[in-house]
Write a protein that holds these residues in place. Sequence first.
Motif, PDB file in Angstrom:
ATOM      1  N   UNK A  94      -3.796  56.695  52.616  1.00 33.73           N
ATOM      2  CA  UNK A  94      -4.045  55.341  53.119  1.00 33.73           C
ATOM      3  C   UNK A  94      -5.173  54.727  52.288  1.00 33.73           C
ATOM      4  N   UNK A  95      -4.911  54.344  51.046  1.00 36.88           N
ATOM      5  CA  UNK A  95      -5.982  53.909  50.143  1.00 36.88           C
ATOM      6  C   UNK A  95      -6.738  52.670  50.614  1.00 36.88           C
ATOM      7  N   UNK A  96      -6.233  51.965  51.617  1.00 39.19           N
ATOM      8  CA  UNK A  96      -6.944  50.804  52.150  1.00 39.19           C
ATOM      9  C   UNK A  96      -8.010  51.212  53.174  1.00 39.19           C
ATOM     10  N   UNK A  97      -8.074  52.505  53.483  1.00 38.40           N
ATOM     11  CA  UNK A  97      -9.070  53.021  54.427  1.00 38.40           C
ATOM     12  C   UNK A  97      -9.966  54.058  53.748  1.00 38.40           C
ATOM     13  N   UNK A  98     -11.212  54.131  54.202  1.00 32.79           N
ATOM     14  CA  UNK A  98     -12.083  55.215  53.761  1.00 32.79           C
ATOM     15  C   UNK A  98     -12.877  55.746  54.942  1.00 32.79           C
ATOM     16  N   UNK A  99     -13.416  56.938  54.788  1.00 30.33           N
ATOM     17  CA  UNK A  99     -14.229  57.589  55.814  1.00 30.33           C
ATOM     18  C   UNK A  99     -15.699  57.451  55.463  1.00 30.33           C
ATOM     19  N   UNK A 140     -21.820  42.339  47.337  1.00 27.52           N
ATOM     20  CA  UNK A 140     -20.767  43.231  46.843  1.00 27.52           C
ATOM     21  C   UNK A 140     -20.290  42.844  45.444  1.00 27.52           C
ATOM     22  N   UNK A 141     -20.114  41.570  45.204  1.00 26.47           N
ATOM     23  CA  UNK A 141     -19.628  41.120  43.900  1.00 26.47           C
ATOM     24  C   UNK A 141     -20.598  41.495  42.790  1.00 26.47           C
ATOM     25  N   UNK A 154     -12.692  45.686  55.040  1.00 25.92           N
ATOM     26  CA  UNK A 154     -13.289  44.530  55.703  1.00 25.92           C
ATOM     27  C   UNK A 154     -14.233  44.941  56.829  1.00 25.92           C
ATOM     28  N   UNK A 155     -14.406  46.237  57.017  1.00 27.33           N
ATOM     29  CA  UNK A 155     -15.338  46.721  58.025  1.00 27.33           C
ATOM     30  C   UNK A 155     -14.732  46.998  59.383  1.00 27.33           C
ATOM     31  N   UNK A 181     -17.714  49.733  50.545  1.00 26.33           N
ATOM     32  CA  UNK A 181     -16.485  48.938  50.543  1.00 26.33           C
ATOM     33  C   UNK A 181     -16.330  48.192  49.225  1.00 26.33           C
ATOM     34  N   UNK A 182     -17.442  47.730  48.667  1.00 25.67           N
ATOM     35  CA  UNK A 182     -17.388  46.999  47.396  1.00 25.67           C
ATOM     36  C   UNK A 182     -16.784  47.857  46.300  1.00 25.67           C
ATOM     37  N   UNK A 183     -17.237  49.094  46.188  1.00 21.14           N
ATOM     38  CA  UNK A 183     -16.798  49.959  45.093  1.00 21.14           C
ATOM     39  C   UNK A 183     -15.394  50.506  45.320  1.00 21.14           C
ATOM     40  N   UNK A 184     -15.092  50.905  46.545  1.00 17.05           N
ATOM     41  CA  UNK A 184     -13.744  51.394  46.832  1.00 17.05           C
ATOM     42  C   UNK A 184     -12.705  50.308  46.592  1.00 17.05           C
ATOM     43  N   UNK A 185     -13.030  49.085  46.981  1.00 20.86           N
ATOM     44  CA  UNK A 185     -12.082  47.986  46.855  1.00 20.86           C
ATOM     45  C   UNK A 185     -11.885  47.572  45.394  1.00 20.86           C
TER      46      UNK A 185
END
Length: 250
Positions: free
Chosen positions: A45-50, A153-154, A72-73, A94-98
Motif C-alpha cells: 500500500x505505497x500510499x500509506x506509511x507507518x 514540505x516543498x 495527507x495525515x 510525508x514530504x519525502x515518502x510522497x
Amino acid sequence: MQKPELIHELEWQARCQLAALYRLVAYYKMTDLIDTHISLRLSHEPEHFLINRYGVTFDKMTASDLVKIDHEGKIFEAYDAGKMVNVAGFVIHSALHHARANINCVIHTHTADGVAVSAQEQGLLPISQHALKFYQNIAYHEYEGIAFSTEERERLVHDMGHYRCMILRNHGLLATGDSVARAFHEIYFLERACQIQVKALSSATLHYPSPKVCEHTLQQFENPMAEPIIQAAWQAALSLIEDQQSDYCR
C-alpha cells in the motif's frame, strides 16, 4: 505473537521490522525522549506509511504501537484510531515518502553530536572514513522552526534532491533508504561521523585526506556490491535485540 486478524500479513511484517528499528535506534542511544521519528512505507500500500504513536519511548516500541497513516495525515481508523502522531514527524516524513518512490524508510534524529555538527558552518567535514561515505553526497536544509507547517514540505523535498541523507541545520540528522537495512546503515554512519567530528574538533589541527582519496572512498561506499554488507550489518544489529523479538512484535 500472532498478528491481529484485521492486519494484512505484509503490514504486520513491516510493523515488526519497524518496531525493531526503533529499538535499535534506542540501543545505539540516538533517541530524544519521545521526540524524533522513523517511518516505513508499506510495500503493498505505497500510499500509506507507518510511524510511531507519539508518547512511546523507542526502547518500548511495539508493532501495535505504530500508526498507519497516509500522505495527507489521515490515520487508518480500522485499528489505529485514537493514536496520537507527532505533527512534525508527519510533515517531514510525508514530504519525502510522497516525493520519491525510492524512499521507503526515513529516520530522523536529534543526537547531541548530530545537532552540534548541524550548527557548524562547514557542516560535515571529510575527516574520517565514516564521513567520506557522505563526501559531496549529503543535503542541507535551513532551520525554519519546529516543522509544524505543511508548507515546509516543498522546501524539504527541494533541498533533499537526489540524496539519501540530509543535515537539518540547527536541528538534527535525516537518513533514508529503499529498505530498513539501508536507512539504518545510513544513520549509523552519519551519527558516527558526527561523533568523530565533535571529538576531532577539540584538536588544534585537523588532517584532511586528499580530494582524490575522498572521491575514491565515496565510490567504494556506493559500489552496488556493498548491498550484501548492508544487509549483513542489519542482521547483525538485529541479533543484539533478538531476546526482545517476542516483545516488540506484538
